[in-house]
Motif scaffolding. Structure first.
Motif, short mmCIF file in Angstrom:
data_model
loop_
_atom_site.label_atom_id
_atom_site.label_comp_id
_atom_site.label_asym_id
_atom_site.label_seq_id
_atom_site.Cartn_x
_atom_site.Cartn_y
_atom_site.Cartn_z
N THR B 32 0.82 -1.22 0.00
CA THR B 32 0.00 0.00 0.00
C THR B 32 0.85 1.26 0.00
O THR B 32 0.49 2.26 -0.62
N GLU B 33 1.97 1.21 0.72
CA GLU B 33 2.83 2.39 0.79
C GLU B 33 3.41 2.71 -0.59
O GLU B 33 3.41 3.87 -1.02
N LEU B 34 3.86 1.67 -1.28
CA LEU B 34 4.38 1.88 -2.63
C LEU B 34 3.26 2.38 -3.56
O LEU B 34 3.49 3.28 -4.39
N ALA B 35 2.07 1.82 -3.41
CA ALA B 35 0.94 2.26 -4.26
C ALA B 35 0.69 3.76 -4.07
O ALA B 35 0.47 4.50 -5.04
N LEU B 36 0.75 4.21 -2.80
CA LEU B 36 0.54 5.64 -2.55
C LEU B 36 1.66 6.49 -3.16
O LEU B 36 1.41 7.58 -3.68
N GLN B 37 2.89 5.96 -3.11
CA GLN B 37 4.01 6.68 -3.75
C GLN B 37 3.80 6.77 -5.25
O GLN B 37 4.11 7.78 -5.89
N ILE B 38 3.27 5.70 -5.81
CA ILE B 38 2.96 5.69 -7.25
C ILE B 38 1.93 6.77 -7.57
O ILE B 38 2.04 7.50 -8.56
N GLY B 39 0.92 6.89 -6.69
CA GLY B 39 -0.08 7.94 -6.86
C GLY B 39 0.56 9.33 -6.84
O GLY B 39 0.24 10.19 -7.66
N GLN B 40 1.51 9.52 -5.92
CA GLN B 40 2.20 10.81 -5.82
C GLN B 40 3.03 11.09 -7.07
O GLN B 40 3.15 12.23 -7.51
N GLU B 41 3.61 10.02 -7.62
CA GLU B 41 4.42 10.19 -8.83
C GLU B 41 3.52 10.59 -10.00
O GLU B 41 3.89 11.47 -10.80
N PHE B 42 2.35 9.99 -10.10
CA PHE B 42 1.41 10.42 -11.15
C PHE B 42 1.02 11.88 -10.94
O PHE B 42 0.86 12.63 -11.90
N LYS B 43 0.88 12.28 -9.68
CA LYS B 43 0.56 13.68 -9.41
C LYS B 43 1.70 14.59 -9.86
O LYS B 43 1.48 15.66 -10.43
N ARG B 44 2.93 14.15 -9.60
CA ARG B 44 4.09 14.95 -9.98
C ARG B 44 4.12 15.17 -11.50
O ARG B 44 4.48 16.23 -11.99
N VAL B 45 3.70 14.14 -12.24
CA VAL B 45 3.78 14.20 -13.70
C VAL B 45 2.55 14.87 -14.31
O VAL B 45 2.66 15.65 -15.25
N ILE B 70 -6.42 9.66 -5.10
CA ILE B 70 -6.16 10.22 -3.77
C ILE B 70 -5.20 11.40 -3.89
O ILE B 70 -5.42 12.46 -3.35
N ALA B 71 -4.12 11.19 -4.67
CA ALA B 71 -3.11 12.24 -4.81
C ALA B 71 -3.69 13.48 -5.48
O ALA B 71 -3.37 14.61 -5.10
N LEU B 72 -4.55 13.28 -6.48
CA LEU B 72 -5.09 14.41 -7.22
C LEU B 72 -6.39 14.95 -6.62
O LEU B 72 -6.89 16.00 -7.05
N GLY B 73 -6.96 14.23 -5.67
CA GLY B 73 -8.21 14.70 -5.05
C GLY B 73 -9.41 14.66 -5.96
O GLY B 73 -10.25 15.56 -5.95
N VAL B 74 -9.50 13.60 -6.77
CA VAL B 74 -10.64 13.45 -7.71
C VAL B 74 -11.20 12.03 -7.58
O VAL B 74 -10.56 11.15 -7.02
N PRO B 75 -12.41 11.81 -8.08
CA PRO B 75 -12.94 10.43 -8.09
C PRO B 75 -12.32 9.61 -9.23
O PRO B 75 -11.69 10.16 -10.12
#
Lengths: 209, 209
Positions: B32-45, B70-75
């Motif tokens: 789950t922690e890696l998945a959340l980091q992946i979400g943050q990386e998509f946000k960065r890009v 979650i990272a972008l705050g959208v559904p």
């Protein structure tokens, strides 16, 4: 969980006295913020237990298992649904009868990821007949892991799932328990007093154990 | 994404020069922690774009669509895979040919949740032949929504998926791009300089648009 009950009242489509559609916010389009709140609620209820792994079934259990896993800081596993009996690796598996589709399918989890050291919380979106959840329970038992509880988002309390699980001594907690429903109306059982969810009988049983 | 490349090197099982298993941390058991980091990386890009909805396909896209959402705050919405052609409601749908299973299936999204006002990011776990992603692109087009990009966790850059998407003018960004692999070794294409991911040609194209 009040906010969840409200959303079900506002957005749930009750197609008959047994069919509830929640695909605008839970299991097709997903309100991510609500999903995270659901994870926090599972933490509030189960967080005092030494859970190290959450398991669920693909596909619509994934977002809630993930939300609970985020809240508890543990990994989750989603059982795969297979129709083929040919499996490329060693798995724990259990047959599940789908009442909606009138078919039998297999769910499976790789033996590499579940074992005797694991303390497991099962999470799913719906508890109705309990068929899929009993399949997961069988897999946890087969793996020799310890099952600490079952957490569901919505329970159709007028169906037999809860009693099937409780007969096996499994603590069950659902965030919205529907006593009855009909197009235009839904009645909830309030088993979640905000002050002390632990007084819920099933959860108390875990504490005493 | 360095941490992802490392995990693939450490835990990925390369069964042949085309088959990579990552089910210990990405698509069966999920870190789950890696998945959340992946979400943050998509946000960065993709975070500078006015994305209001993320779409993916059940089942193994869900955890990454959710992390990005979650990272972008959208559904997010996950397209359902249906074998039956009988559909109970109005949906956008597209056929997808599965090369692994050698079968055709339909993916669909309810017309209620995707429309001309939406600005969409597509997220999935793997980009290989691109078949499933092209299906999602067709659905976005059919809905009249605007597609702002495709983000994938792992890309098999030696397969045609990326070029099929880029031919349609779609910006593609993958967090780990595999140039080639064989049992025991994997070679990545480094398209993600930490200093400025926006210089990636595809992303630059979005910015200019």
């Amino acid at each position: 969980m009040k906010v969840l009950q409200e959303r079900i009242r506002q957005e749930g489509l009750i197609l008959s006295d047994t069919v509830l559609k929640v695909d605008s916010f839970l299991n097709h389009q997903v309100d991510t913020e609500l999903a995270l709140q659901i994870g926090q609620e599972f933490k509030r209820v189960f967080g005092h237990l030494p859970i190290n792994k959450i398991i669920t079934i693909e596909a619509s259990g994934i977002q809630f298992a993930m939300a609970a896993a985020i809240a508890l800081g543990v990994p989750f596993i989603y059982a795969k649904k297979k129709k083929a009996v040919t499996l490329s690796e060693a798995v724990y598996s259990a047959p599940v009868h789908s009442f909606t589709r009138q078919e039998e399918y297999l769910i499976s989890i790789s033996q590499k990821y579940l074992g005797s050291g694991d303390k497991v919380l099962i999470v799913d979106d719906f508890l109705a007949t309990g068929a899929a959840l009993i399949g997961l329970v069988d897999i946890v038992n087969e793996a020799g892991a310890e099952l600490l509880g079952v957490g569901c988002v919505i329970e159709k309390s007028f169906q037999e799932g809860r009693s099937l699980l409780e007969k096996r001594g499994i603590p069950v907690y659902s965030l919205a328990r529907i006593a009855s429903m009909a197009p235009g109306e839904v009645h909830f059982i309030d088993n979640n007093p905000a002050v002390d969810p632990i007084q819920d009988k099933a959860i108390a049983a875990v504490q005493e154990a």
